[in-house]
Design a protein around this motif. Structure first.
Motif, PDB file in Angstrom:
ATOM      1  N   LEU A   1      33.323 -35.254 -25.648  1.00  0.00           N
ATOM      2  CA  LEU A   1      32.833 -35.456 -24.276  1.00  0.00           C
ATOM      3  C   LEU A   1      32.428 -34.120 -23.664  1.00  0.00           C
ATOM      4  O   LEU A   1      31.363 -34.006 -23.043  1.00  0.00           O
ATOM      5  CB  LEU A   1      33.904 -36.131 -23.425  1.00  0.00           C
ATOM      6  CG  LEU A   1      33.545 -36.320 -21.941  1.00  0.00           C
ATOM      7  CD1 LEU A   1      32.312 -37.206 -21.779  1.00  0.00           C
ATOM      8  CD2 LEU A   1      34.727 -36.910 -21.174  1.00  0.00           C
ATOM      9  N   PHE A   2      33.264 -33.091 -23.837  1.00  0.00           N
ATOM     10  CA  PHE A   2      32.919 -31.760 -23.332  1.00  0.00           C
ATOM     11  C   PHE A   2      31.612 -31.270 -23.946  1.00  0.00           C
ATOM     12  O   PHE A   2      30.770 -30.684 -23.264  1.00  0.00           O
ATOM     13  CB  PHE A   2      34.036 -30.761 -23.641  1.00  0.00           C
ATOM     14  CG  PHE A   2      35.313 -30.987 -22.877  1.00  0.00           C
ATOM     15  CD1 PHE A   2      35.326 -31.739 -21.717  1.00  0.00           C
ATOM     16  CD2 PHE A   2      36.511 -30.451 -23.325  1.00  0.00           C
ATOM     17  CE1 PHE A   2      36.503 -31.949 -21.006  1.00  0.00           C
ATOM     18  CE2 PHE A   2      37.693 -30.649 -22.631  1.00  0.00           C
ATOM     19  CZ  PHE A   2      37.691 -31.406 -21.468  1.00  0.00           C
ATOM     20  N   ALA A   3      31.445 -31.509 -25.254  1.00  0.00           N
ATOM     21  CA  ALA A   3      30.226 -31.076 -25.949  1.00  0.00           C
ATOM     22  C   ALA A   3      29.001 -31.767 -25.366  1.00  0.00           C
ATOM     23  O   ALA A   3      27.952 -31.134 -25.176  1.00  0.00           O
ATOM     24  CB  ALA A   3      30.348 -31.375 -27.447  1.00  0.00           C
TER      25      ALA A   3
ATOM     26  N   THR B   1      29.817 -26.749 -15.305  1.00  0.00           N
ATOM     27  CA  THR B   1      29.106 -28.038 -15.461  1.00  0.00           C
ATOM     28  C   THR B   1      30.024 -29.204 -15.112  1.00  0.00           C
ATOM     29  O   THR B   1      29.576 -30.188 -14.519  1.00  0.00           O
ATOM     30  CB  THR B   1      28.568 -28.210 -16.898  1.00  0.00           C
ATOM     31  OG1 THR B   1      29.651 -28.163 -17.834  1.00  0.00           O
ATOM     32  CG2 THR B   1      27.578 -27.120 -17.252  1.00  0.00           C
ATOM     33  N   LEU B   2      31.294 -29.106 -15.466  1.00  0.00           N
ATOM     34  CA  LEU B   2      32.246 -30.157 -15.114  1.00  0.00           C
ATOM     35  C   LEU B   2      32.415 -30.249 -13.598  1.00  0.00           C
ATOM     36  O   LEU B   2      32.562 -31.340 -13.039  1.00  0.00           O
ATOM     37  CB  LEU B   2      33.604 -29.893 -15.773  1.00  0.00           C
ATOM     38  CG  LEU B   2      33.671 -30.082 -17.295  1.00  0.00           C
ATOM     39  CD1 LEU B   2      34.953 -29.482 -17.849  1.00  0.00           C
ATOM     40  CD2 LEU B   2      33.585 -31.567 -17.659  1.00  0.00           C
TER      41      LEU B   2
ATOM     42  N   HIS C   1      24.185 -31.551 -22.046  1.00  0.00           N
ATOM     43  CA  HIS C   1      23.387 -32.370 -21.116  1.00  0.00           C
ATOM     44  C   HIS C   1      22.445 -31.492 -20.293  1.00  0.00           C
ATOM     45  O   HIS C   1      21.369 -31.941 -19.866  1.00  0.00           O
ATOM     46  CB  HIS C   1      24.323 -33.164 -20.205  1.00  0.00           C
ATOM     47  CG  HIS C   1      23.625 -33.857 -19.078  1.00  0.00           C
ATOM     48  ND1 HIS C   1      22.736 -34.894 -19.276  1.00  0.00           N
ATOM     49  CD2 HIS C   1      23.668 -33.651 -17.729  1.00  0.00           C
ATOM     50  CE1 HIS C   1      22.261 -35.295 -18.097  1.00  0.00           C
ATOM     51  NE2 HIS C   1      22.824 -34.566 -17.152  1.00  0.00           N
ATOM     52  N   LEU C   2      22.813 -30.236 -20.090  1.00  0.00           N
ATOM     53  CA  LEU C   2      21.940 -29.309 -19.354  1.00  0.00           C
ATOM     54  C   LEU C   2      20.590 -29.183 -20.053  1.00  0.00           C
ATOM     55  O   LEU C   2      19.536 -29.166 -19.406  1.00  0.00           O
ATOM     56  CB  LEU C   2      22.606 -27.926 -19.245  1.00  0.00           C
ATOM     57  CG  LEU C   2      23.921 -27.850 -18.464  1.00  0.00           C
ATOM     58  CD1 LEU C   2      24.567 -26.489 -18.649  1.00  0.00           C
ATOM     59  CD2 LEU C   2      23.691 -28.147 -16.988  1.00  0.00           C
TER      60      LEU C   2
ATOM     61  N   ILE D   1      31.086 -22.858 -27.331  1.00  0.00           N
ATOM     62  CA  ILE D   1      30.875 -23.292 -25.942  1.00  0.00           C
ATOM     63  C   ILE D   1      31.679 -22.385 -25.004  1.00  0.00           C
ATOM     64  O   ILE D   1      32.906 -22.313 -25.100  1.00  0.00           O
ATOM     65  CB  ILE D   1      31.320 -24.760 -25.747  1.00  0.00           C
ATOM     66  CG1 ILE D   1      30.455 -25.703 -26.593  1.00  0.00           C
ATOM     67  CG2 ILE D   1      31.237 -25.143 -24.274  1.00  0.00           C
ATOM     68  CD1 ILE D   1      30.918 -27.150 -26.558  1.00  0.00           C
ATOM     69  N   PRO D   2      31.034 -21.667 -24.083  1.00  0.00           N
ATOM     70  CA  PRO D   2      31.757 -20.767 -23.171  1.00  0.00           C
ATOM     71  C   PRO D   2      32.569 -21.579 -22.151  1.00  0.00           C
ATOM     72  O   PRO D   2      32.037 -22.477 -21.505  1.00  0.00           O
ATOM     73  CB  PRO D   2      30.641 -19.983 -22.468  1.00  0.00           C
ATOM     74  CG  PRO D   2      29.396 -20.251 -23.254  1.00  0.00           C
ATOM     75  CD  PRO D   2      29.571 -21.604 -23.864  1.00  0.00           C
TER      76      PRO D   2
END
Length: 456
Positions: free
Chosen positions: A249-251, A202-203, A256-257, A194-195
């Motif tokens: 949660l980050f994943a 996104t956050l 989600h995109l 994940i970059p």
């Protein structure tokens, strides 16, 4: 001092006392409900003030309870949960709260260990310190309700009141609706790739508090301790450690995109009625047809996000002709065992899952050769109960055959276990050990086991 002032101060003290009597979990839930409702009502709202909730005492106490309940080993500092209890929980949380309030808190390196996978390979697991697990849990409690307001119904992994069972049920429902074209996808090292820059973007769609974003960036850039050496650190550009409290949660936030695009009725996926069922980084695309332009579009989206498919494990099938595996289940279209010409969607434990439980039983018996019969029954029950409960989904899965195979394996293993020469002094030597353990000591009979699932 006037009577009115005394009365007002008395009322103030009473109010404080009543607030202190409210359980921490209830107060956390109230805060989360407010954050969720705000995010749900205003889809484009950005939260500018969140960091001040990171060091609220009741938030930290509830985070501690969750960390303790999850147990886990110590991190690089060697401090374990019993060590914190010995030091004094209140003092420990107060000191951490001060570090967070003054913004002097610095996360420590993540201890990396390798755990065996079912296929014989290894998966890296990152273990943060207890202190970092508490801080991450508080942050997760704040951020999770905000992003829960946005997440799609098709996402099931690491979410409140959702489970792998719900994902399997959704797959079965789609198959019954005729969505039998299945793209069984496998991502290459999702958590590790994940970059950071794109994840932070996104956050930022929801989080505008710079202090929270700086804190998250610290966790992403933390170094890794492995084989006696510290690796990566500030130069880290990708990855969020598997094992970190907030990593799932980050994943979900990042993937989600993809969920959002596929579920958009105006997208190419919507045009073909494509469905996605996802559990963290495991997902399938389903539809009545999945033309090459759909799979090419998916690959293109993943490529733009810095993610790649493991082509050797990714395949497209017609589920009416080929079976596929998902989350430890095998899903296939079977003929009715009673000889009728009808077929049904048979969902059962995969061969790997069956082998995994047999290996656990074998290892337990190998290392508990001198235990009392009652202890053996208790130990085996703790191993089997979780496995049996996982694969029992009322009206969805059919693990009866797998249960019978497990019973057969258990019967033979216990027979060999208690009929070795070294066990001649044991009362179960020369007896039907399985029968005695199940009738006298409460050993679970897998073939007769039925899990009564209670849904909240």
């Amino acid at each position: 001092m006037s009577q009115e002032r005394v009365g007002a101060e008395g009322q103030g003290e009473l109010f404080k006392r009543r607030r202190s009597e409210i359980p921490d979990a209830e107060r956390v839930l109230t805060l989360q409900e407010k954050l969720y409702q705000k995010a749900k009502q205003e889809r484009r709202y950005k939260f500018y003030v969140l960091y001040d909730k990171m060091f609220i005492p009741y938030m930290m106490r509830e985070a501690w309870k969750q960390v303790k309940a999850n147990e886990g080993t110590s991190g690089v500092d060697g401090v374990s949960i019993p060590d914190v209890e010995k030091y004094g929980i209140e003092s420990y949380l107060k000191e951490l709260g001060e570090e967070l309030r003054k913004q002097t808190y610095q996360p420590q390196a993540v201890k990396r260990v390798m755990i065996l996978k079912a296929n014989g390979g290894e998966r890296p697991l990152g273990i943060p310190t207890v202190k970092d697990r508490i801080a991450q849990t508080v942050c997760k409690m704040i951020l999770e309700p905000i992003f829960e307001a946005d997440f799609e119904e098709s996402s099931y992994g690491f979410r409140p009141k959702r489970s792998s069972k719900d994902a399997i049920a959704a797959i079965k429902e789609n198959l019954k609706q005729g969505n039998t074209a299945v793209y069984d996808a496998d991502l290459s090292k999702y958590f590790d790739t994940i970059p950071h820059d794109k994840l932070l973007l996104t956050l930022k769609e929801r989080i505008a508090d710079p202090r929270i974003l700086r804190l998250i960036n610290k966790w992403l850039k933390v170094s890794v301790y492995e084989d006696g050496q510290y690796k990566s650190g500030k130069n880290n550009r990708t990855g969020t450690p598997q094992g970190g409290v907030i990593s799932p949660l980050f994943a979900n936030v990042y993937f989600h995109l993809i969920d959002r695009i596929i579920n958009n009725p105006r997208s190419l996926f919507g045009k073909y009625g494509t469905r996605i069922i996802r559990y963290a980084d495991d997902f399938v695309l389903m539809g009545k047809t999945l033309p090459v332009e759909i799979t090419d579009k998916l690959k293109n989206l993943l490529n733009r996000m810095g993610l790649t498919l493991n082509e050797s494990k990714t395949r497209q099938i017609d589920a009416r002709r080929e079976s596929f595996n998902f989350l430890g289940f095998t899903i296939r279209y079977d003929r009715d065992i009673k000889g009728r010409q009808t077929k049904y969607w048979n969902i059962m434990p995969s061969k790997k899952s069956e082998q995994k439980i047999r290996d656990k039983v074998k290892e337990y018996l190998k290392t508990h050769g001198h235990c009392k019969a009652q202890d053996v029954a208790i130990g085996l029950n703790s191993i089997m109960r979780g496995w049996l409960n996982y694969f029992e989904i009322k009206g969805v899965s059919y693990p009866a055959m797998s249960k019978r195979r497990l019973r057969f394996y258990l019967y033979n293993s216990l027979h060999r276990f208690y009929n070795r020469k070294s066990q001649r002094k044991c009362r179960l030597y020369g007896h039907n050990a399985f029968e005695v353990l199940s009738t006298k000591y409460g050993l679970i009979d897998p073939a007769k086991y039925a899990h009564l699932e209670v849904r909240s």
